[in-house]
Design a protein around this motif. Structure first.
Motif, mmCIF file in Angstrom:
data_model
loop_
_atom_site.group_PDB
_atom_site.id
_atom_site.type_symbol
_atom_site.label_atom_id
_atom_site.label_comp_id
_atom_site.label_asym_id
_atom_site.label_seq_id
_atom_site.Cartn_x
_atom_site.Cartn_y
_atom_site.Cartn_z
ATOM 1 N N GLY A 12 -12.336 8.489 -4.380
ATOM 2 C CA GLY A 12 -11.179 7.592 -4.498
ATOM 3 C C GLY A 12 -9.965 8.394 -4.945
ATOM 4 N N ALA A 13 -9.030 7.698 -5.565
ATOM 5 C CA ALA A 13 -7.805 8.348 -6.044
ATOM 6 C C ALA A 13 -8.146 9.566 -6.898
ATOM 7 N N ALA A 14 -9.119 9.399 -7.795
ATOM 8 C CA ALA A 14 -9.436 10.460 -8.756
ATOM 9 C C ALA A 14 -10.220 11.608 -8.114
ATOM 10 N N GLU A 35 -19.531 10.477 -1.698
ATOM 11 C CA GLU A 35 -18.730 9.247 -1.517
ATOM 12 C C GLU A 35 -19.280 8.473 -0.331
ATOM 13 N N GLN A 43 -4.962 1.220 -3.546
ATOM 14 C CA GLN A 43 -5.015 -0.125 -4.134
ATOM 15 C C GLN A 43 -3.694 -0.586 -4.748
ATOM 16 N N VAL A 78 -24.327 7.856 -5.301
ATOM 17 C CA VAL A 78 -25.165 8.423 -6.355
ATOM 18 C C VAL A 78 -25.874 7.271 -7.059
ATOM 19 N N PRO A 105 -16.319 7.700 -10.159
ATOM 20 C CA PRO A 105 -16.732 6.607 -9.256
ATOM 21 C C PRO A 105 -15.943 5.310 -9.442
ATOM 22 N N LYS A 167 1.595 -9.576 -11.816
ATOM 23 C CA LYS A 167 2.478 -9.155 -10.718
ATOM 24 C C LYS A 167 2.361 -10.116 -9.552
ATOM 25 N N ASP A 298 -10.836 5.359 -13.339
ATOM 26 C CA ASP A 298 -11.145 4.073 -13.966
ATOM 27 C C ASP A 298 -12.454 4.058 -14.749
ATOM 28 N N THR A 307 -5.106 3.297 -14.256
ATOM 29 C CA THR A 307 -4.167 3.249 -13.130
ATOM 30 C C THR A 307 -4.243 4.541 -12.325
ATOM 31 N N ALA A 308 -3.752 4.466 -11.081
ATOM 32 C CA ALA A 308 -3.631 5.675 -10.263
ATOM 33 C C ALA A 308 -2.616 6.624 -10.897
ATOM 34 N N ALA A 309 -1.642 6.036 -11.605
ATOM 35 C CA ALA A 309 -0.645 6.856 -12.296
ATOM 36 C C ALA A 309 -1.312 7.717 -13.377
ATOM 37 N N LYS A 383 8.679 2.302 -6.296
ATOM 38 C CA LYS A 383 7.380 1.712 -5.938
ATOM 39 C C LYS A 383 7.304 1.397 -4.436
HETATM 40 P P1 FAD Z 1 -11.125 4.248 -6.984
HETATM 41 O O1 FAD Z 1 -9.840 4.639 -6.377
HETATM 42 O O2 FAD Z 1 -11.494 2.808 -6.992
HETATM 43 O O3 FAD Z 1 -12.257 5.099 -6.259
HETATM 44 C C1 FAD Z 1 -13.609 5.114 -6.649
HETATM 45 C C2 FAD Z 1 -14.431 5.706 -5.503
HETATM 46 O O4 FAD Z 1 -15.758 5.974 -5.961
HETATM 47 C C3 FAD Z 1 -14.543 4.757 -4.318
HETATM 48 O O5 FAD Z 1 -14.154 5.428 -3.136
HETATM 49 C C4 FAD Z 1 -16.011 4.360 -4.318
HETATM 50 O O6 FAD Z 1 -16.518 4.145 -3.007
HETATM 51 C C5 FAD Z 1 -16.675 5.568 -4.975
HETATM 52 N N1 FAD Z 1 -17.954 5.241 -5.615
HETATM 53 C C6 FAD Z 1 -18.275 4.139 -6.328
HETATM 54 N N2 FAD Z 1 -19.546 4.182 -6.734
HETATM 55 C C7 FAD Z 1 -20.052 5.358 -6.279
HETATM 56 C C8 FAD Z 1 -21.327 5.971 -6.382
HETATM 57 N N3 FAD Z 1 -22.350 5.379 -7.015
HETATM 58 N N4 FAD Z 1 -21.506 7.191 -5.801
HETATM 59 C C9 FAD Z 1 -20.486 7.802 -5.146
HETATM 60 N N5 FAD Z 1 -19.256 7.250 -5.020
HETATM 61 C C10 FAD Z 1 -19.047 6.043 -5.588
HETATM 62 N N6 FAD Z 1 -2.545 1.782 -10.228
HETATM 63 C C11 FAD Z 1 -1.275 2.243 -10.408
HETATM 64 O O7 FAD Z 1 -1.082 3.395 -10.811
HETATM 65 N N7 FAD Z 1 -0.186 1.460 -10.134
HETATM 66 C C12 FAD Z 1 -0.328 0.200 -9.648
HETATM 67 O O8 FAD Z 1 0.672 -0.461 -9.386
HETATM 68 C C13 FAD Z 1 -1.649 -0.307 -9.430
HETATM 69 N N8 FAD Z 1 -1.828 -1.558 -8.953
HETATM 70 C C14 FAD Z 1 -3.091 -2.000 -8.657
HETATM 71 C C15 FAD Z 1 -3.245 -3.257 -8.087
HETATM 72 C C16 FAD Z 1 -4.493 -3.725 -7.734
HETATM 73 C C17 FAD Z 1 -4.629 -5.089 -7.109
HETATM 74 C C18 FAD Z 1 -5.632 -2.909 -7.959
HETATM 75 C C19 FAD Z 1 -7.004 -3.378 -7.560
HETATM 76 C C20 FAD Z 1 -5.493 -1.658 -8.558
HETATM 77 C C21 FAD Z 1 -4.227 -1.190 -8.918
HETATM 78 N N9 FAD Z 1 -4.037 0.063 -9.517
HETATM 79 C C22 FAD Z 1 -2.753 0.536 -9.749
HETATM 80 C C23 FAD Z 1 -5.190 0.828 -10.046
HETATM 81 C C24 FAD Z 1 -5.632 2.008 -9.180
HETATM 82 O O9 FAD Z 1 -5.905 1.585 -7.879
HETATM 83 C C25 FAD Z 1 -6.869 2.648 -9.806
HETATM 84 O O10 FAD Z 1 -6.617 2.933 -11.159
HETATM 85 C C26 FAD Z 1 -7.275 3.936 -9.097
HETATM 86 O O11 FAD Z 1 -7.626 3.661 -7.767
HETATM 87 C C27 FAD Z 1 -8.408 4.635 -9.851
HETATM 88 O O12 FAD Z 1 -8.945 5.693 -9.115
HETATM 89 P P2 FAD Z 1 -10.524 6.008 -9.149
HETATM 90 O O13 FAD Z 1 -10.702 7.153 -8.214
HETATM 91 O O14 FAD Z 1 -11.000 6.080 -10.534
HETATM 92 O O15 FAD Z 1 -11.190 4.700 -8.508
#
Ligand code: FAD
Length: 412
Positions: A12-14, A35, A43, A78, A105, A167, A298, A307-309, A383
């Motif tokens: 994902g983002a991270a 993944e 998102q 995983v 994840p 929002k 997250d 947040t993605a930020a 934004k």
């Molecule tokens: P994700 O981007 O959710 O990615 C997680 C990844 O891990 C996914 O691809 C998933 O398939 C994978 N995964 C899950 N389980 C497993 C497993 N068991 N094995 C292998 N892979 C796995 N952030 C901002 O900064 N600004 C905003 O305005 C904002 N608005 C948002 C609005 C909404 C409606 C939502 C839902 C979110 C918003 N966010 C915002 C939050 C932002 O999207 C998340 O904080 C960000 O995507 C976190 O990144 P991540 O990689 O931790 O999780």
């Protein structure tokens, strides 16, 4: 057993950002990403889809397009981490061994935590911008609603993008105001928490919009059940003595947000803290007891806004510290808890909340460009016009825009 120097769980983002940031620092490291998903979602764009500002297509790409060419991609989930053996176990039963592990994840949306919600979603006016593909239904509902009652709910913390439940409400109310139907609508916000926003500096600007739109605020009121066909929702309020009371409210539109938790394989593991989140050091983002495990995004139990930020600032810190640890050097980079929440209070204006650990404000811009405690056009422009491209072409590619890691004090 396949072996890689660095294994990253989640693309994902991270996961993608941290892979690119590691590669920038050392192009010889062998990196794998595990993944299962076919698509990668931006998102933060879903709020804008729900408000009719973005087309849904711009918020998602095939995973194969964002997966860096230099990683080995295992398209599987995983199911567990064996931190004693330095291996992760995949859903087909095979294992992958690592020297260093990055856990990214994301979190789990617990739709089943609200009775009847999952069945109700997508018809009878029940929607959620948190659901993949459903923000367009939010926008449809907003445009068609001319009178009646619109409910917006927020579950207990922590959730990703804590501002996103409201929002959705502000953008909807703004549309209804501009189309002359606001006075025919009873808008209610039901928040499981006790405050409008966790950092007090931003609350006055938000309260002004609550007044402007005539929104009825309900605190410590948790959505517990939804019935689509009868268009009713049940909210539970709990008083100081722990006595709870349920209240049924009928609606014409309901924007619901589910409770959220860490993925099962983290929550139920020895790597989790008491709350079930990944137990990381606040500054280094290294696991508190397993020194070859890092984490970000997250899933993290650090007290920042999810947040993605936040990821944008965390990825360089993890990359720097992980590469240092592979070379047996001290960890020098610190994450100060930055997170950001662009609160879309109307179409054209945003309150850009930016803060770190303990709610300390961490503005990216001088006040004359953007005063984060007020609604501004500059923040909307950022934004709506800048951030999507910065995400796809900057952050995911390891271009660390305004994200230089802070040095850890006392480490040379
Ligand atoms: P994700 O981007 O959710 O990615 C997680 C990844 O891990 C996914 O691809 C998933 O398939 C994978 N995964 C899950 N389980 C497993 C497993 N068991 N094995 C292998 N892979 C796995 N952030 C901002 O900064 N600004 C905003 O305005 C904002 N608005 C948002 C609005 C909404 C409606 C939502 C839902 C979110 C918003 N966010 C915002 C939050 C932002 O999207 C998340 O904080 C960000 O995507 C976190 O990144 P991540 O990689 O931790 O999780």
């Amino acid at each position: 057993v396949k072996t890689h120097t660095v294994v990253i769980v989640g693309g994902g983002a991270a996961g993608i950002s941290v892979a690119s940031s590691i590669r920038k620092r050392d192009s010889n490291i062998d990196i794998a990403i595990i993944e299962p998903a076919n698509r990668h979602h931006y998102q933060p764009g879903w709020t804008m889809v729900g408000g009719g500002v973005f087309r849904p297509e711009v918020t998602s790409k095939p995973m194969s397009q964002v997966m860096p060419g230099f990683v080995s991609w295992y398209q599987q989930a995983v199911t567990s981490v064996d931190q004693e053996m330095n291996q992760v176990v995949l859903e087909d039963g095979s294992s992958v061994e690592y020297k260093a592990l990055v856990l990214a994840p994301g979190l789990e949306l617990n739709w089943a935590g609200i009775e009847g919600l999952e069945d109700a979603l997508g018809s009878n006016g029940v929607t959620s911008n948190y659901r993949e593909g459903m923000a367009s239904y939010t926008w449809e509902m907003v445009q068609s609603l001319k009178k009646g009652r619109a409910l917006f709910s927020q579950p207990p913390m922590p959730i990703k993008c804590a501002g996103a439940p409201q929002k959705a409400m502000y953008l909807s109310a703004d549309y209804w105001l501009r189309h002359g139907v606001l006075n025919n609508l009873d808008i209610q916000f039901h928040n499981a928490g006790a405050v409008l926003f966790g950092v007090p500096d931003y609350v006055p600007a938000l309260e002004a919009y609550i007044q402007k739109y005539g929104i009825d605020l309900n605190f410590q009121s948790t959505l517990v059940a939804v019935n689509g066909p009868s268009k009713t929702a049940v909210f539970r309020t709990t008083d100081g003595d722990g006595n709870s009371q349920d209240r049924e409210v009928s609606f014409d539109m309901l924007h619901a947000v589910p409770p959220q938790r860490a993925p099962h394989f983290i929550r139920e593991s020895a790597l989790a803290n008491e709350g079930g989140w990944l137990d990381l050091e606040d500054d280094t983002l290294r696991h508190k007891t397993h020194t070859n495990i890092f984490g970000l995004g997250d899933v993290s139990g650090t007290g920042n806004a999810k947040t993605a930020a936040a990821v944008r600032k965390q990825a360089p810190v993890v990359a720097e510290n992980l590469v240092a640890s592979l070379h047996n050097q001290p960890l020098r980079a610190a994450y100060l808890g930055y997170g950001s929440c662009p609160l879309t209070v109307e179409n054209g204006k945003i309150v850009l909340a930016e803060f770190g650990y303990g709610g300390v404000l961490q503005p990216s811009f001088p006040k004359w460009i953007n005063d984060g405690t007020k609604a501004t056009r500059a923040a909307w422009y950022l934004k709506a016009k800048q951030l999507p491209a910065l995400y796809w072409h900057g952050m995911l590619k390891g271009h660390e825009w305004l994200a230089k890691p802070a040095p850890r004090s006392g480490v040379n």
